[in-house]
Write a protein that holds these residues in place. Structure first.
Motif, PDB file in Angstrom:
ATOM      1  N   VAL A  45       0.842  -1.199   0.000  1.00  0.00           N
ATOM      2  CA  VAL A  45       0.000   0.000   0.000  1.00  0.00           C
ATOM      3  C   VAL A  45       0.876   1.248   0.000  1.00  0.00           C
ATOM      4  N   ARG A  46       1.919   1.238   0.800  1.00  0.00           N
ATOM      5  CA  ARG A  46       2.837   2.377   0.837  1.00  0.00           C
ATOM      6  C   ARG A  46       3.447   2.631  -0.541  1.00  0.00           C
ATOM      7  N   ASP A  47       3.907   1.566  -1.186  1.00  0.00           N
ATOM      8  CA  ASP A  47       4.516   1.728  -2.504  1.00  0.00           C
ATOM      9  C   ASP A  47       3.514   2.272  -3.518  1.00  0.00           C
ATOM     10  N   LEU A  48       2.284   1.770  -3.470  1.00  0.00           N
ATOM     11  CA  LEU A  48       1.272   2.246  -4.412  1.00  0.00           C
ATOM     12  C   LEU A  48       0.988   3.729  -4.196  1.00  0.00           C
ATOM     13  N   VAL A  49       0.875   4.152  -2.943  1.00  0.00           N
ATOM     14  CA  VAL A  49       0.597   5.558  -2.648  1.00  0.00           C
ATOM     15  C   VAL A  49       1.763   6.443  -3.083  1.00  0.00           C
ATOM     16  N   PHE A  50       2.974   6.081  -2.689  1.00  0.00           N
ATOM     17  CA  PHE A  50       4.120   6.936  -3.008  1.00  0.00           C
ATOM     18  C   PHE A  50       4.430   6.942  -4.503  1.00  0.00           C
ATOM     19  N   ASP A  51       4.345   5.789  -5.156  1.00  0.00           N
ATOM     20  CA  ASP A  51       4.592   5.771  -6.594  1.00  0.00           C
ATOM     21  C   ASP A  51       3.573   6.625  -7.334  1.00  0.00           C
ATOM     22  N   THR A  52       2.340   6.619  -6.859  1.00  0.00           N
ATOM     23  CA  THR A  52       1.304   7.422  -7.505  1.00  0.00           C
ATOM     24  C   THR A  52       1.521   8.911  -7.273  1.00  0.00           C
ATOM     25  N   LEU A  53       1.973   9.290  -6.088  1.00  0.00           N
ATOM     26  CA  LEU A  53       2.279  10.701  -5.848  1.00  0.00           C
ATOM     27  C   LEU A  53       3.471  11.160  -6.685  1.00  0.00           C
ATOM     28  N   ARG A  54       4.454  10.288  -6.870  1.00  0.00           N
ATOM     29  CA  ARG A  54       5.586  10.650  -7.724  1.00  0.00           C
ATOM     30  C   ARG A  54       5.132  10.903  -9.153  1.00  0.00           C
ATOM     31  N   ARG A  55       4.132  10.166  -9.588  1.00  0.00           N
ATOM     32  CA  ARG A  55       3.685  10.226 -10.987  1.00  0.00           C
ATOM     33  C   ARG A  55       2.244  10.727 -11.088  1.00  0.00           C
ATOM     34  N   ARG A  56       1.917  11.677 -10.258  1.00  0.00           N
ATOM     35  CA  ARG A  56       0.525  12.112 -10.146  1.00  0.00           C
ATOM     36  C   ARG A  56      -0.032  12.644 -11.470  1.00  0.00           C
ATOM     37  N   ARG A  57       0.699  13.476 -12.175  1.00  0.00           N
ATOM     38  CA  ARG A  57       0.139  14.064 -13.407  1.00  0.00           C
ATOM     39  C   ARG A  57      -0.045  13.012 -14.498  1.00  0.00           C
ATOM     40  N   SER A  58       0.943  12.156 -14.677  1.00  0.00           N
ATOM     41  CA  SER A  58       0.817  11.158 -15.739  1.00  0.00           C
ATOM     42  C   SER A  58      -0.252  10.126 -15.401  1.00  0.00           C
ATOM     43  N   ARG A  59      -0.366   9.772 -14.135  1.00  0.00           N
ATOM     44  CA  ARG A  59      -1.392   8.804 -13.758  1.00  0.00           C
ATOM     45  C   ARG A  59      -2.784   9.433 -13.749  1.00  0.00           C
ATOM     46  N   ALA A  60      -2.859  10.733 -13.506  1.00  0.00           N
ATOM     47  CA  ALA A  60      -4.148  11.412 -13.644  1.00  0.00           C
ATOM     48  C   ALA A  60      -4.621  11.373 -15.093  1.00  0.00           C
ATOM     49  N   ALA A  61      -3.690  11.559 -16.023  1.00  0.00           N
ATOM     50  CA  ALA A  61      -4.053  11.466 -17.439  1.00  0.00           C
ATOM     51  C   ALA A  61      -4.518  10.058 -17.784  1.00  0.00           C
ATOM     52  N   LEU A  62      -3.770   9.051 -17.328  1.00  0.00           N
ATOM     53  CA  LEU A  62      -4.127   7.670 -17.644  1.00  0.00           C
ATOM     54  C   LEU A  62      -5.444   7.255 -16.997  1.00  0.00           C
ATOM     55  N   GLY A  63      -5.722   7.835 -15.806  1.00  0.00           N
ATOM     56  CA  GLY A  63      -6.941   7.452 -15.091  1.00  0.00           C
ATOM     57  C   GLY A  63      -8.135   8.331 -15.382  1.00  0.00           C
ATOM     58  N   GLY A  64      -7.923   9.432 -16.077  1.00  0.00           N
ATOM     59  CA  GLY A  64      -9.039  10.295 -16.452  1.00  0.00           C
ATOM     60  C   GLY A  64      -9.474  11.273 -15.380  1.00  0.00           C
TER      61      GLY A  64
END
Length: 386
Positions: A45-64
């Motif tokens: 869970v920690r890795d998922l949260v931190f990896d997502t914060l590191r890549r917030r803009r690109s993952r926001a695009a991928l997730g809509g």
């Protein structure tokens, strides 16, 4: 926990982080409230949260979208996982995707793929020139774990051997005596005999290199003027320096006495703002932390241009205050964990223009491309009392 339950937990945690709670504090709160979660679950869970914060803009695009649910959808797509396999509405799983969510999402633009706020990206592109694209990409990944072998307790070779006995593998770095990069078993460090016995300390390579470049030895008087947790104070004390630590927020130093005892060194906590003169004054000043955004990725989304201006003013004030504590012929060391010129080279140039009794004795910017964390260090020599 199932992968779906981990995704649901990450959504709840990210929602609170996006609302303003610090990432580390929120994860600790979740772990304490989730006794059912094993160590593997907490790590995932920690890795998922931190990896997502590191890549917030690109993952926001991928997730809509830039909400917690969309970010986790984007994280799964980023990792090649179909979100429909986890968003099932089953027990402990996130609610099933809506038709709109299933259709939303696109490849990130080049600006989004840098995973930085636009205004910061523009500043870093100007400050880092041709290195910017590679550094921006490096900041999207997890930072390596580094240890400092505590020379007051033993050699780097002895530290490596002790760690290896508990399946914690390390590699030395020839540029810095005592620096050990952890290649396996990082999650076991805090329970290891080497850690508990003070043979090693967690410290990134970049500040280790900055401290190693300072001329200290037995009897050198040192003032760590912005001590924080005391990592640099401990490193310098291990080389025999007589270290006094002070911080404008004394609570930051609350663990330092215990850490010093474990390390087998002496660090004196100043009861009030220090007076007198020292051979070396170290100022690791408050800064944007842009060089450490791999470790604290939520910070890059909170920093504003007004915050940077406020920090720059504070840094200048600290430099002027600390300068008065340096004896003639002594050294003032200025450090930040920032990649931004406004906090680094520009601060040194402005200080030298204000302070006639100091001369520059070298400065260095470190980046994830060659060292580890982004870091800046400058040495200033006090010429006289004019």
């Amino acid at each position: 926990m199932t992968p779906a339950a981990r995704a649901a937990a990450a959504i709840d945690i990210l929602a609170d982080i996006l609302a303003g709670e610090a990432a580390e504090a929120r994860l600790i709160r979740w772990a304490r409230a989730s006794r059912f979660a094993g160590s593997g679950d907490r790590a995932a869970v920690r890795d998922l949260v931190f990896d997502t914060l590191r890549r917030r803009r690109s993952r926001a695009a991928l997730g809509g979208g830039d909400n917690a649910r969309a970010l986790v959808i984007g994280a799964l797509r980023d990792d090649g996982i179909d979100p429909d396999t986890l968003f099932t509405s089953d027990r402990h799983a996130p609610a099933a995707l809506s038709p709109a969510e299933r259709e939303a999402g696109r490849a990130p633009s080049p600006a989004e793929a840098a995973d930085l706020p636009d205004w910061i990206a523009a500043r870093l592109a100007a400050d880092l020139a041709g290195d910017f694209p590679a550094i921006a990409q490096a900041l999207r990944d997890r930072a390596p774990v580094w240890l400092r072998a505590n020379l007051a307790r033993g050699t780097a070779a002895e530290a490596r051997q002790a760690l290896a006995a508990e399946a914690i593998l390390t590699e030395p770095d020839p540029r810095c005596p005592g620096a050990l990069r952890v290649t396996q078993g990082a999650r076991r460090i805090h329970g290891s005999a080497a850690w508990l016995g003070g043979l090693v300390e967690l410290q990134d390579l970049s500040p280790q290199m900055a401290c190693a470049a300072l001329d200290v030895g037995p009897g050198t008087t040192v003032l760590d003027y912005c001590a924080g947790g005391g990592g640099k104070a401990l490193a310098l004390a291990a080389r025999g320096a007589r270290v006094t630590a002070w911080d404008a927020a004394p609570a930051r130093m609350r663990d330092l006495p215990a850490r010093a005892q474990r390390a087998g060194v002496r660090v004196t906590l100043a009861p009030a703002r220090p007076t007198g003169r020292f051979d070396l004054v170290v100022t690791d000043v408050p800064c944007s932390g842009s060089g450490t955004w791999r470790r604290t990725p939520d910070a890059k989304w909170r920093l504003g241009e007004d915050d940077l201006a406020r920090l720059a003013a504070l840094q200048a004030a600290i430099l002027d205050e600390a300068a008065a504590r340096v004896r003639p012929g002594g050294t003032l060391a200025y450090m930040t964990c920032s990649l931004l010129r406004a906090e680094n080279e520009d601060q040194i140039a402005a200080f030298l223009a204000r302070q006639g009794r100091f001369a520059l004795d070298g400065m260095r910017r470190m980046t994830p491309l060659a060292e580890s964390d982004g870091f800046f260090a400058a040495k200033l020599v006090a010429l006289n009392d004019a």
